[in-house]
Write an enzyme that holds these catalytic residues in place. Structure first.
Site, PDB file in Angstrom:
ATOM      1  CB  ALA A  58     -61.880   4.577 -42.845  1.00  0.00           C
ATOM      2  N   GLY A  61     -54.189   6.282 -40.947  1.00  0.00           N
ATOM      3  CA  GLY A  61     -53.551   5.128 -40.324  1.00  0.00           C
ATOM      4  C   GLY A  61     -53.842   3.833 -41.046  1.00  0.00           C
ATOM      5  CD  GLU A  62     -59.158   1.836 -41.200  1.00  0.00           C
ATOM      6  OE1 GLU A  62     -59.625   1.871 -42.352  1.00  0.00           O
ATOM      7  OE2 GLU A  62     -59.856   1.647 -40.189  1.00  0.00           O
ATOM      8  CG  PHE A  63     -53.431   4.835 -47.570  1.00  0.00           C
ATOM      9  CD1 PHE A  63     -54.016   4.170 -48.634  1.00  0.00           C
ATOM     10  CD2 PHE A  63     -52.226   5.489 -47.785  1.00  0.00           C
ATOM     11  CE1 PHE A  63     -53.421   4.156 -49.890  1.00  0.00           C
ATOM     12  CE2 PHE A  63     -51.621   5.488 -49.034  1.00  0.00           C
ATOM     13  CZ  PHE A  63     -52.228   4.818 -50.086  1.00  0.00           C
ATOM     14  CD  GLN A  65     -53.044  -0.462 -39.908  1.00  0.00           C
ATOM     15  OE1 GLN A  65     -54.053  -0.995 -40.357  1.00  0.00           O
ATOM     16  NE2 GLN A  65     -52.978  -0.011 -38.669  1.00  0.00           N
TER      17      GLN A  65
END
Length: 411
Positions: A58, A61-63, A65
């Protein structure tokens, strides 16, 4: 109840969200980027040979990880075609700049029609999702299409705790081919929600941190000064900086101040209080305190630090302490750590000290930073905390590899 919530979600909530997005695009530049991207997207994934991995993150930051997982997939399975989707403009731009995806799109609003079109167009063998960004209709479409959904770095979604949404959320999660939680507590709550086996692996962001530790910026490393003790104030705000004014009296102490928002006003405020040089004009021969006037340098700056004070602990909450911990240095921060699991764990281990006054900050400096033996002890504890949590990305990459069609051998 699940069917009723499905109807509300598909016929009311998502159309309202789509309309709100259109209106927001008129007044907000970032929302406009997303709307423009969706409007111009014909959803034609280029033809390719080999299996397809769909990665949805989304946000930026999530990418981040998921980056170490994708890097390992790229290394072991160069035949895999990777399609990325993002919801936010910042996440979209970050995926594009990463060079890890072959094709990239904005994920459309989660209506049934959009979901079926998206899933058919990508025609993925596996969908990889981080945290809890599972969109109901897209998951249902994947299930119908035969696309396996793998949820990693999973945490309990807020909807899973609410009465009338709980069964609806549980049904969505049960359609995942695998769920990997980041803690035993998350695994237990997700198991109660789904009534299925939930694996536990440390967050893949620890792999991302350790991978990046090995590539600090060369111009930053040139600023290392072994003759002084260097403390980096990372992502600092004014209350964080207040603690260190008296520290300027300590002989042989060097501060590198990295304001969370390096605006001109913030830089001038710091320069009025601290005798310092801006990083943009510093060189290998520069001595004395530094203030950082650009973004993207903090992780490399921790490489030249003997200790770090991480900002945010006097505001909404302390910023990430995992990055400096990875360098094996003692840490300190302000008192608001209740929403930061790493900070709590490092405090309990004795590697991070919470300070609330100037006196406590000075005590930390003299007893845990200037004292070389204690500094080494605290730093080693911090480093072990991070290194003991690495390795998840390789395991997840192997599981993705096993779920993808095998590579065909050329005759």
């Amino acid at each position: 109840m699940t069917k009723i919530v499905d109807l509300i979600h598909s016929l009311i909530a998502m159309p309202v969200l789509a309309l709100a997005s259109r209106i927001a695009a008129i007044f907000n530049a970032k929302a406009g980027q997303r709307f423009t991207g969706l409007s111009g997207d014909d959803w034609k994934v280029p033809s390719h040979i080999g299996p397809t991995l769909w990665v949805h993150a989304a946000s930026m930051g999530e990418f981040e990880q998921l980056v170490p997982v994708l890097q390992r997939i790229r290394a072991s399975r160069p035949d895999v075609y990777i399609v990325g989707t993002a919801y936010s403009p910042s996440g979209f731009v970050h995926q594009r700049r990463s060079g890890l995806v072959d094709d990239l799109h904005y994920l459309p609003v989660d209506t049934r029609r959009n979901a079926r079109k998206t899933v058919r167009s990508i025609d993925a063998d596996v969908l990889l999702v981080g945290r809890y960004d599972l969109w109901r209709n897209h998951v249902l479409a994947c299930s119908a299409h035969g696309t396996s959904v793998m949820l990693v770095n999973a945490t309990m979604p807020s909807s899973g705790r609410k009465g009338f949404l709980r069964s609806w959320t549980a049904d969505t999660y049960r359609r995942c081919s695998s769920i990997t939680a980041v803690t035993e507590a998350d695994a237990a709550t997700l198991h109660m929600l789904t009534e299925r086996v939930v694996d536990v692996l440390p967050d893949t962001r620890y792999d991302r941190i350790t991978d990046r530790l090995h590539h600090p910026l060369a111009d930053i490393l040139a600023l290392r000064d072994e003759s002084v003790t260097t403390i980096v104030l990372g992502s600092s705000w004014e209350p964080d900086e207040d603690l260190f004014l008296p520290a300027l009296r300590l002989h042989g102490l060097r501060l590198v101040i990295v304001p969370h928002e390096p605006t001109e006003d913030a830089l001038q405020r710091i320069e009025r209080r601290f005798p310092c040089t801006r990083l943009s004009v510093a060189s290998a021969g520069t001595t004395g305190h530094l203030v950082v006037d650009s973004v993207g340098k903090l992780l490399s700056l921790y490489a030249i630090a003997d200790a770090a004070f991480v900002g945010g602990g006097f505001g909404a909450g302390v910023h990430s302490v995992a990055e400096p911990a990875g360098y094996g240095i003692p840490l300190a921060c302000g008192p608001r750590i209740d929403r930061a699991a790493d900070a709590i764990a490092l405090r309990d281990l004795g590697a991070l000290h919470v300070v609330t006054t100037v006196e406590e900050a000075m005590t930390w400096i003299t007893m845990h930073v200037v004292d070389i033996d204690r500094r080494k002890q605290d730093g080693e504890t911090a480093g072990r905390y991070i290194s003991s949590r690495t390795g998840s990305s390789g395991i997840i990459a192997d599981r993705i590899d096993a779920a993808l069609p095998k590579r065909t051998t050329e005759p």
